[in-house]
Write a protein that holds these residues in place. Structure first.
Motif, PDB file in Angstrom:
ATOM      1  N   LEU A 186       0.835  -1.208   0.000  1.00  0.00           N
ATOM      2  CA  LEU A 186       0.000   0.000   0.000  1.00  0.00           C
ATOM      3  C   LEU A 186       0.867   1.254   0.000  1.00  0.00           C
ATOM      4  CD1 LEU A 186      -2.881  -0.975   2.468  1.00  0.00           C
ATOM      5  CD2 LEU A 186      -3.070  -0.546   0.014  1.00  0.00           C
ATOM      6  N   GLU A 187       1.977   1.214   0.714  1.00  0.00           N
ATOM      7  CA  GLU A 187       2.896   2.360   0.701  1.00  0.00           C
ATOM      8  C   GLU A 187       3.476   2.579  -0.690  1.00  0.00           C
ATOM      9  OE1 GLU A 187       4.464   2.278   5.336  1.00  0.00           O
ATOM     10  OE2 GLU A 187       5.608   1.233   3.786  1.00  0.00           O
ATOM     11  N   ARG A 188       3.770   1.499  -1.385  1.00  0.00           N
ATOM     12  CA  ARG A 188       4.259   1.630  -2.765  1.00  0.00           C
ATOM     13  C   ARG A 188       3.183   2.231  -3.671  1.00  0.00           C
ATOM     14  NH1 ARG A 188       7.440  -1.669  -6.283  1.00  0.00           N
ATOM     15  NH2 ARG A 188       7.724  -3.251  -4.689  1.00  0.00           N
ATOM     16  N   GLU A 189       1.924   1.812  -3.467  1.00  0.00           N
ATOM     17  CA  GLU A 189       0.830   2.268  -4.325  1.00  0.00           C
ATOM     18  C   GLU A 189       0.456   3.711  -4.033  1.00  0.00           C
ATOM     19  OE1 GLU A 189      -1.495   1.935  -7.426  1.00  0.00           O
ATOM     20  OE2 GLU A 189      -0.564   0.101  -6.666  1.00  0.00           O
ATOM     21  N   LEU A 190       0.373   4.075  -2.738  1.00  0.00           N
ATOM     22  CA  LEU A 190      -0.086   5.404  -2.353  1.00  0.00           C
ATOM     23  C   LEU A 190       1.046   6.414  -2.248  1.00  0.00           C
ATOM     24  CD1 LEU A 190      -2.516   3.535  -1.511  1.00  0.00           C
ATOM     25  CD2 LEU A 190      -2.908   5.105   0.367  1.00  0.00           C
ATOM     26  N   MET A 191       2.290   5.946  -2.133  1.00  0.00           N
ATOM     27  CA  MET A 191       3.448   6.792  -1.918  1.00  0.00           C
ATOM     28  C   MET A 191       3.307   7.626  -0.646  1.00  0.00           C
ATOM     29  SD  MET A 191       6.296   6.772  -3.650  1.00  0.00           S
ATOM     30  CE  MET A 191       6.330   4.975  -3.503  1.00  0.00           C
ATOM     31  N   VAL A 192       2.826   6.986   0.416  1.00  0.00           N
ATOM     32  CA  VAL A 192       2.819   7.558   1.759  1.00  0.00           C
ATOM     33  C   VAL A 192       3.191   6.434   2.726  1.00  0.00           C
ATOM     34  CG1 VAL A 192       1.126   9.373   1.317  1.00  0.00           C
ATOM     35  CG2 VAL A 192       0.333   7.105   1.999  1.00  0.00           C
ATOM     36  N   LEU A 193       3.747   6.807   3.888  1.00  0.00           N
ATOM     37  CA  LEU A 193       4.154   5.825   4.878  1.00  0.00           C
ATOM     38  C   LEU A 193       3.037   5.586   5.882  1.00  0.00           C
ATOM     39  CD1 LEU A 193       7.819   6.933   5.618  1.00  0.00           C
ATOM     40  CD2 LEU A 193       7.068   4.991   4.235  1.00  0.00           C
ATOM     41  N   PHE A 194       2.805   4.316   6.231  1.00  0.00           N
ATOM     42  CA  PHE A 194       1.851   3.943   7.262  1.00  0.00           C
ATOM     43  C   PHE A 194       2.593   3.773   8.597  1.00  0.00           C
ATOM     44  CE2 PHE A 194      -0.711   3.078   3.630  1.00  0.00           C
ATOM     45  CZ  PHE A 194      -2.028   3.099   4.051  1.00  0.00           C
ATOM     46  N   VAL A 195       1.941   4.169   9.650  1.00  0.00           N
ATOM     47  CA  VAL A 195       2.471   3.979  10.999  1.00  0.00           C
ATOM     48  C   VAL A 195       1.655   2.874  11.669  1.00  0.00           C
ATOM     49  CG1 VAL A 195       2.885   5.033  13.248  1.00  0.00           C
ATOM     50  CG2 VAL A 195       3.194   6.381  11.150  1.00  0.00           C
ATOM     51  N   ALA A 196       2.320   1.785  12.032  1.00  0.00           N
ATOM     52  CA  ALA A 196       1.644   0.644  12.648  1.00  0.00           C
ATOM     53  C   ALA A 196       1.658   0.795  14.169  1.00  0.00           C
ATOM     54  CB  ALA A 196       2.318  -0.663  12.236  1.00  0.00           C
ATOM     55  N   ARG A 197       0.561   0.413  14.813  1.00  0.00           N
ATOM     56  CA  ARG A 197       0.446   0.477  16.264  1.00  0.00           C
ATOM     57  C   ARG A 197      -0.582  -0.565  16.715  1.00  0.00           C
ATOM     58  NH1 ARG A 197      -4.270   3.238  17.564  1.00  0.00           N
ATOM     59  NH2 ARG A 197      -5.250   4.277  15.766  1.00  0.00           N
ATOM     60  N   MET A 198      -0.510  -0.916  17.971  1.00  0.00           N
ATOM     61  CA  MET A 198      -1.478  -1.834  18.562  1.00  0.00           C
ATOM     62  C   MET A 198      -2.516  -1.020  19.314  1.00  0.00           C
ATOM     63  SD  MET A 198      -0.635  -4.858  17.611  1.00  0.00           S
ATOM     64  CE  MET A 198      -1.780  -5.762  18.664  1.00  0.00           C
ATOM     65  N   ASP A 199      -3.783  -1.179  18.941  1.00  0.00           N
ATOM     66  CA  ASP A 199      -4.893  -0.544  19.628  1.00  0.00           C
ATOM     67  C   ASP A 199      -5.598  -1.651  20.424  1.00  0.00           C
ATOM     68  OD1 ASP A 199      -6.973   0.921  20.566  1.00  0.00           O
ATOM     69  OD2 ASP A 199      -7.714   1.581  18.596  1.00  0.00           O
ATOM     70  N   GLY A 200      -5.180  -1.803  21.670  1.00  0.00           N
ATOM     71  CA  GLY A 200      -5.641  -2.952  22.433  1.00  0.00           C
ATOM     72  C   GLY A 200      -5.009  -4.214  21.883  1.00  0.00           C
TER      73      GLY A 200
END
Length: 798
Positions: A186-200
């Protein structure tokens, strides 16, 4: 009536009722424009054409005069008697106003779709989205399932809510790739970085993109890990509330296309049954995703990953209609290969040089969705890493530092789940790879020696502007020889060669056609004209070559820019009159096209030249002459002694156009005076001004079928003549003062002159070199400076 004696004599022949009509019109201010013979009058009659329409009181039929309402290009109303021999005609009606092309184009635009109409409301609440699309804000709890009475049923995998300034969409999808690979792709497709986190206990990944001024917020939720695949949801919120209201319609229309492009490879699925979620597998993949982000925490680490990836077979590339680029690692260096309109090949021996080139190469792509706030250097390098192709990364748990898990961003979707071992690092694989490379190189080298390379030659006439010379070049592309070769299998290419007059070494070539049929090698293929920076060409199709933007447009682009002319352009004939004009086959309607925008506007059809005039227009004799006027009453000419006695005797009329001498004979210079006030100027005096003989001599004209080409400081004319006695001896161009003295002399090397392209500062001659035994004469352009006689030679062989 102010008529000439001949007109009064013709007027007396008209019947009395028509004479009375004309006299009544003259009394109220009308006038006679002409008295003519021919249609609609009979051969024994005539017609009077009035300057203005007949007054309303007389514009009717009577017992003696018949009136007919017409609307032709010659007249609009006619008055005649029962015999129909004599006529009184009104002038033609003015042409109707040209249609508003912008209004026609607007009427052909597609009507707003239901989605656009719904979005024009201030707000929309009828359609809600599922509980997964409801975000907890300020302590609010997620809503319960939507009641069927509140909204129409929607697909279980997709929900949508819209307003006047945005929308929110939730898509449920399944994928065989674990979350870290979904994130990276998705980062390659959108050219933006995702930030991963645990929500619970749930893994979520968030990103924000600025696309042309509209804000898009993304949230990908990892919902469940099953035995054979994984389930996710992707929530996308689009908003253009901060943009100017006049742009809202644009964002509403384009946002749907962006969403479809971003999600085109996601396989939608019904929300999964959470009871089937494998908790241990879910936790393991979530931890791997968080670990993949932690390893690339510095610019140096990301750059090291890029270097390692390139040496493992990674590549970068772009492709567009003008060409493209490929970047890859070859043995001991980095290589950038550009193809298309600007071919180039560069090697980078050090990592630092390569990284600097790569940074410049990827800037536009990685920052296009960053918005006004820009992008930190570390994030920019991470996105550059995401753009790498053709490398399959291992699982994050299989690596500890080094190349790292972020190489998963470079993996194509179809290979994302594979764990590729570096088998190519074994000695056997290296020897096999080397053998394949040697065989490929040997094959390519052999094909270069065996195949026949043809030379490009000029096609049609050259065209000159103040700054450039343009020439079409036709080439037979490479082919393999055979005993029974079929010439119909040849492939042909037509290029446009652009030569700057100021610096002939800075030439450009634009490829127009590559095809198997040779039907483009006809006189119909030609350069039509130049409009500013745009060159219009007819070569089985209509081409518009923009010298500034390097864009080559075709008839398909004209149809796309003017959909209302789709049928007209199928049968229109290409012409040029200051601008490119498409004319209907019956020559009754025409449209001119802007070279910059390709938009059309209606215009008058250009004057139509006869077939004979078109055939004569390319003859070299139209650019040469035997003499002409050098002042108000002085003339100069070049002639043989016999021609001087027969054509330039005192009392004889001065030749009208000084036709170029065609015979290959020695001529001398003559000068004299003439009474130019007479219709046929008589020669008053004549004298030979030089004993020098010039073989096959003629003067250059300033334009086709025009007068002498003259320059000042000192006042001079230009004489072209052969410099030897042999057949096809090379031409010499000599600048002569009006007294016959030589200012300078330039050897052109041309044995067969084909075209003269005159100019005040530079004269351009096109032709073939003087023949040499057992050799084909080379086609060349010779550029001669009128002030000094300095020459530049440009070969037209390509």
């Amino acid at each position: 009536m102010n008529l000439t004696p001949e007109q009064q004599k013709e007027f007396a022949k008209f019947p009395a009722p028509l004479q009375a009509l004309v006299e009544a019109e003259l009394a109220v201010g009308n006038a006679i424009a002409a008295i003519e013979n021919g249609f609609p009058a009979a051969p024994c009659g005539a017609s009077i054409k009035l300057a203005k329409a007949v007054s309303e009181a007389n514009r009717k039929s009577t017992s003696e005069v018949n009136f007919y309402e017409r609307n032709t290009s010659s007249y609009c109303g006619e008055f005649t008697t029962a015999e129909r021999h004599f006529f009184v005609l009104e002038p033609p009606l003015p042409p109707p106003p040209y249609p508003d092309m912008d209004a026609i184009r607007k009427s052909l635009e597609p009507k707003p779709d239901p989605l656009a109409k719904l979005a024009q409301r201030e707000a929309r609440t009828a359609i809600q989205f599922s509980p997964l699309a409801s975000r907890n804000r300020r302590g609010e709890t997620e809503s319960s399932a939507v009641r069927e009475t509140d909204a129409p049923k929607a697909p279980p995998h997709f929900t949508n809510a819209e307003s006047a300034t945005g929308w929110t969409r939730v898509l449920h999808f399944e994928d065989k790739r674990p979350p870290h690979l979904v994130q990276f792709n998705l980062e390659r497709e959108l050219m933006v970085l995702f930030v991963a986190r645990m929500d619970g206990r749930e893994l979520r990944m968030n990103a924000t993109a600025d696309v042309n001024g509209a804000r898009y917020d993304f949230e990908v939720r990892f919902l469940a890990a099953l035995k054979s695949n994984y389930h996710y949801s992707m929530r996308t919120e689009a908003s253009w509330a901060d943009a100017d209201q006049k742009h809202h319609d644009y964002f509403r229309k384009t946002s749907d296309g962006w969403f479809q492009m971003w999600t085109r490879e996601l396989r939608s699925a019904t929300p999964s049954d959470m009871s089937k979620n494998l908790v241990e597998r879910y936790q393991k993949e979530s931890a791997a995703t968080l670990q993949a982000q932690q390893q690339m925490n510095s610019v140096e680490a990301v750059q090291r990953a890029i270097i390692d990836g390139m040496k493992r077979g990674g590549t970068y590339g772009t492709s567009h209609k003008e060409g493209g680029s490929n970047i890859y690692w070859r043995v001991d260096r980095y290589v950038r290969s550009d193809y298309g309109d600007y071919p180039d090949l560069k090697n980078y021996m050090s990592d630092a040089e390569f990284l600097q080139m790569l940074w410049n190469f990827c800037q536009f792509e990685v920052k296009r969705h960053a918005g006004k706030q820009g992008l930190p250097e570390l994030d920019a390098w991470k996105l550059i890493l995401r753009r790498m192709s053709n490398v399959a990364p291992p699982h994050p748990e299989d690596l500890r530092g080094g190349f790292g898990a972020v190489m998963m961003a470079a993996l194509p979707p179809k290979l994302a789940t594979a764990t590729m071992l570096p088998l190519y690092s074994t000695p056997l694989a290296k020897w096999l790879g080397l053998g394949v490379l040697v065989l490929v190189f040997a094959g390519l080298t052999a094909s270069q020696f065996v195949s026949i390379k043809s030379t490009g030659t000029p096609l049609g006439a050259a065209l000159r502007t103040e700054t450039h010379v343009f020439q079409l070049i036709s080439t037979t592309e490479r082919y393999l020889p055979s005993l029974h070769r079929n010439p119909s299998k040849n492939r042909y290419r037509i290029d446009l060669l652009v030569i700057p007059i100021a610096d002939p070494t800075r030439q450009e070539t634009f490829t127009l056609i590559r095809q198997q049929q040779a039907n483009a090698m006809t006189p119909m293929t030609k350069i039509l004209g130049v409009d500013g920076d745009v060159v219009w060409i007819n070569a089985l199709d209509t081409f518009a070559v923009n010298l500034q933007t390097k864009r080559v447009a075709r008839t398909a682009d004209l149809r796309k820019a003017n959909p209302e002319l789709e049928m007209f352009l199928h049968s229109a004939r290409p012409e040029f009159a200051e601008r490119f004009v498409a004319v209907s086959p019956d020559w009754t309607s025409a449209y001119e096209f802007s070279g910059e925008t390709l938009k059309a506007s209606m215009c008058q059809p250009p004057s139509r030249a006869g077939w004979i005039d078109e055939q004569r227009s390319g003859r070299i004799e139209g650019s040469l002459c035997s003499g002409g006027l050098i002042s108000a009453n002085e003339w100069i000419a070049v002639a043989t002694p016999d021609e001087a006695k027969s054509d330039f005797k005192s009392g004889f009329s001065l030749p009208r156009d000084f036709t170029a001498g065609e015979k290959d004979r020695a001529r001398q210079l003559y000068r004299g005076t003439a009474d130019t006030s007479a219709a046929r100027p008589p020669i008053q005096s004549v004298a030979r001004i030089s004993e020098t003989e010039y073989r096959a001599a003629n003067f250059l004209r300033a334009k086709y079928n025009g007068g002498l080409l003259r320059v000042t400081k000192p006042d001079s004319v230009f004489l072209i003549h052969r410099s030897g006695t042999e057949l096809f001896a090379p031409y010499t161009l000599t600048r002569l003062g009006h007294d016959g003295n030589q200012v300078w002399k330039a050897e052109t090397g041309i044995g067969r002159l084909e075209q003269v392209l005159p100019g005040e500062e530079t004269i351009v001659l096109k032709g073939e070199r003087a023949p040499v035994p057992n050799k084909v004469p080379e086609s060349i352009l010779v550029l001669i400076d009128t002030a000094s006689g300095a020459t530049n030679f440009v070969s037209l062989w390509r």
